[in-house]
Motif scaffolding. Structure first.
Motif, PDB file in Angstrom:
ATOM      1  N   PHE A 153       1.029   8.738  10.592  1.00 27.00           N
ATOM      2  CA  PHE A 153       0.657   8.316  11.736  1.00 27.00           C
ATOM      3  C   PHE A 153       0.935   6.739  11.706  1.00 27.00           C
ATOM      4  CE2 PHE A 153      -1.253  12.343  12.877  1.00 27.00           C
ATOM      5  CZ  PHE A 153      -0.614  12.386  13.900  1.00 27.00           C
ATOM      6  N   ALA A 154       0.857   6.153  10.340  1.00 24.92           N
ATOM      7  CA  ALA A 154       0.591   4.810  10.279  1.00 24.92           C
ATOM      8  C   ALA A 154       1.583   3.906   9.520  1.00 24.92           C
ATOM      9  CB  ALA A 154      -0.598   4.555   9.355  1.00 24.92           C
ATOM     10  N   VAL A 155       1.885   2.805   9.794  1.00 29.73           N
ATOM     11  CA  VAL A 155       2.692   1.915   9.006  1.00 29.73           C
ATOM     12  C   VAL A 155       1.992   0.742   8.499  1.00 29.73           C
ATOM     13  CG1 VAL A 155       4.806   2.282  10.372  1.00 29.73           C
ATOM     14  CG2 VAL A 155       3.389   0.479  11.031  1.00 29.73           C
ATOM     15  N   ARG A 156       2.323   0.306   7.580  1.00 32.05           N
ATOM     16  CA  ARG A 156       1.670  -0.985   6.777  1.00 32.05           C
ATOM     17  C   ARG A 156       2.610  -2.179   6.701  1.00 32.05           C
ATOM     18  NH1 ARG A 156      -0.441   3.609   5.799  1.00 32.05           N
ATOM     19  NH2 ARG A 156      -2.681   3.730   5.198  1.00 32.05           N
ATOM     20  N   MET A 157       1.834  -3.266   6.987  1.00 33.64           N
ATOM     21  CA  MET A 157       2.635  -4.673   6.663  1.00 33.64           C
ATOM     22  C   MET A 157       2.041  -5.336   5.575  1.00 33.64           C
ATOM     23  SD  MET A 157       3.423  -7.516   9.510  1.00 33.64           S
ATOM     24  CE  MET A 157       5.143  -6.839  10.235  1.00 33.64           C
ATOM     25  N   ALA A 158       2.536  -5.240   4.662  1.00 32.02           N
ATOM     26  CA  ALA A 158       1.716  -6.073   3.379  1.00 32.02           C
ATOM     27  C   ALA A 158       2.450  -7.460   3.117  1.00 32.02           C
ATOM     28  CB  ALA A 158       1.958  -5.276   2.053  1.00 32.02           C
ATOM     29  N   PHE A 159       1.427  -8.408   2.778  1.00 33.16           N
ATOM     30  CA  PHE A 159       1.837  -9.969   2.628  1.00 33.16           C
ATOM     31  C   PHE A 159       1.396 -10.137   1.134  1.00 33.16           C
ATOM     32  CE2 PHE A 159       1.027  -9.334   6.980  1.00 33.16           C
ATOM     33  CZ  PHE A 159       2.012  -9.900   7.465  1.00 33.16           C
ATOM     34  N   PRO A 160       2.153 -10.787   0.386  1.00 32.83           N
ATOM     35  CA  PRO A 160       1.807 -11.051  -1.067  1.00 32.83           C
ATOM     36  C   PRO A 160       1.097 -12.313  -0.951  1.00 32.83           C
ATOM     37  CG  PRO A 160       4.200 -11.852  -0.558  1.00 32.83           C
ATOM     38  CD  PRO A 160       3.555 -11.040   0.614  1.00 32.83           C
ATOM     39  N   ALA A 161       0.348 -12.175  -2.339  1.00 30.80           N
ATOM     40  CA  ALA A 161      -0.884 -13.138  -2.451  1.00 30.80           C
ATOM     41  C   ALA A 161      -0.313 -14.606  -2.067  1.00 30.80           C
ATOM     42  CB  ALA A 161      -1.371 -13.105  -3.953  1.00 30.80           C
ATOM     43  N   PRO A 162       0.830 -15.165  -2.494  1.00 30.57           N
ATOM     44  CA  PRO A 162       0.942 -16.581  -2.166  1.00 30.57           C
ATOM     45  C   PRO A 162       1.271 -16.766  -0.640  1.00 30.57           C
ATOM     46  CG  PRO A 162       2.281 -15.753  -3.913  1.00 30.57           C
ATOM     47  CD  PRO A 162       1.636 -14.493  -3.349  1.00 30.57           C
ATOM     48  N   ALA A 163       1.455 -15.807   0.218  1.00 29.75           N
ATOM     49  CA  ALA A 163       1.579 -15.754   1.599  1.00 29.75           C
ATOM     50  C   ALA A 163       0.190 -16.130   2.479  1.00 29.75           C
ATOM     51  CB  ALA A 163       2.421 -14.726   2.152  1.00 29.75           C
ATOM     52  N   GLU A 200      -6.175 -16.534   1.432  1.00 30.85           N
ATOM     53  CA  GLU A 200      -7.355 -16.087   0.423  1.00 30.85           C
ATOM     54  C   GLU A 200      -6.533 -15.951  -1.147  1.00 30.85           C
ATOM     55  OE1 GLU A 200      -6.923 -14.205   3.234  1.00 30.85           O
ATOM     56  OE2 GLU A 200      -8.631 -15.245   4.119  1.00 30.85           O
ATOM     57  N   GLY A 201      -5.129 -15.981  -0.934  1.00 29.22           N
ATOM     58  CA  GLY A 201      -4.672 -15.945  -2.417  1.00 29.22           C
ATOM     59  C   GLY A 201      -4.562 -14.721  -2.953  1.00 29.22           C
ATOM     60  N   VAL A 202      -4.913 -13.569  -2.064  1.00 35.36           N
ATOM     61  CA  VAL A 202      -4.981 -12.162  -2.357  1.00 35.36           C
ATOM     62  C   VAL A 202      -3.884 -11.084  -1.555  1.00 35.36           C
ATOM     63  CG1 VAL A 202      -6.950 -11.981  -3.541  1.00 35.36           C
ATOM     64  CG2 VAL A 202      -6.805 -11.489  -1.204  1.00 35.36           C
ATOM     65  N   GLU A 203      -3.140 -10.129  -1.979  1.00 36.28           N
ATOM     66  CA  GLU A 203      -2.305  -9.571  -0.880  1.00 36.28           C
ATOM     67  C   GLU A 203      -3.153  -8.794   0.054  1.00 36.28           C
ATOM     68  OE1 GLU A 203       0.719  -6.082  -1.687  1.00 36.28           O
ATOM     69  OE2 GLU A 203      -1.284  -5.421  -2.157  1.00 36.28           O
ATOM     70  N   ALA A 204      -2.675  -9.163   1.273  1.00 42.94           N
ATOM     71  CA  ALA A 204      -3.094  -8.509   2.474  1.00 42.94           C
ATOM     72  C   ALA A 204      -2.480  -7.601   2.933  1.00 42.94           C
ATOM     73  CB  ALA A 204      -3.503  -9.676   3.566  1.00 42.94           C
ATOM     74  N   VAL A 205      -3.042  -6.369   3.398  1.00 39.41           N
ATOM     75  CA  VAL A 205      -2.180  -5.222   4.145  1.00 39.41           C
ATOM     76  C   VAL A 205      -2.910  -4.760   5.335  1.00 39.41           C
ATOM     77  CG1 VAL A 205      -1.665  -2.976   3.563  1.00 39.41           C
ATOM     78  CG2 VAL A 205      -1.670  -4.395   1.676  1.00 39.41           C
ATOM     79  N   TRP A 206      -2.084  -4.805   6.392  1.00 38.08           N
ATOM     80  CA  TRP A 206      -2.514  -4.507   7.623  1.00 38.08           C
ATOM     81  C   TRP A 206      -1.713  -2.956   8.014  1.00 38.08           C
ATOM     82  CZ3 TRP A 206      -5.435  -6.842  11.470  1.00 38.08           C
ATOM     83  CH2 TRP A 206      -5.940  -8.329  10.988  1.00 38.08           C
ATOM     84  N   ALA A 207      -2.972  -1.905   8.294  1.00 43.85           N
ATOM     85  CA  ALA A 207      -2.332  -0.606   8.646  1.00 43.85           C
ATOM     86  C   ALA A 207      -2.431  -0.537  10.058  1.00 43.85           C
ATOM     87  CB  ALA A 207      -3.142   0.362   8.008  1.00 43.85           C
ATOM     88  N   PHE A 208      -1.518   0.165  10.884  1.00 46.57           N
ATOM     89  CA  PHE A 208      -1.767   0.500  12.344  1.00 46.57           C
ATOM     90  C   PHE A 208      -0.655   1.687  12.578  1.00 46.57           C
ATOM     91  CE2 PHE A 208       1.064  -3.400  11.305  1.00 46.57           C
ATOM     92  CZ  PHE A 208       2.083  -3.206  12.182  1.00 46.57           C
TER      93      PHE A 208
END
Length: 138
Positions: free
Chosen positions: A35-45, A48-56
């Protein structure tokens, strides 16, 4: 056949400054969570300097490329020619992203080849999920 679809995308971050920064992101769809997709952003982006992942919801993304969708932490809407706005709402603030609509449509098409829209429930392993819940509860 692979059970994971990943697609690298470039998104434009809308900021108060007159320019829009381009940041890399990865769209991900996994058969284990149909049911979900994820959008991940690498740490440099990230700030906070850590990878961020949004699930929706995959349905939210699909609806949002054609008309405004979402009322919670993630909102998606069309914007001009071949752009879709993705808003990510967090306690720290709101990130407004522009993504090429053709890229999103291509990604969604690939996910539908793996799991047709409306058939997501057929790919859930409820017995395995229940076993994991019961194991974690003990």
């Amino acid at each position: 056949m692979s059970t994971v679809i990943e697609q690298a995308v470039q998104v434009r971050l809308v900021a108060p400054a007159p320019r829009m920064d381009t940041v890399p992101a990865t769209l991900r769809y996994d058969l284990d969570d149909p049911f979900a997709v994820r959008m991940a952003f690498p740490a440099p982006a990230t700030l906070e300097g850590v990878e961020a992942v949004w699930a929706f919801s995959r349905e939210l993304l699909a609806d949002g490329v054609d008309e405004p969708a979402g009322v919670g932490d993630v909102r998606v809407r069309p914007f001009g020619y071949d752009r879709t706005v993705v808003e990510l709402h967090a306690p720290e603030g709101v990130a407004v992203l522009h993504v090429r609509t053709t890229v999103l449509r291509e990604f969604l098409s690939r996910t539908r080849h793996l799991v047709p829209a409306g058939d997501e429930h057929r790919f859930l392993d409820l017995e395995q999920d229940l076993r994991e819940l019961l194991r974690d509860a003990c």
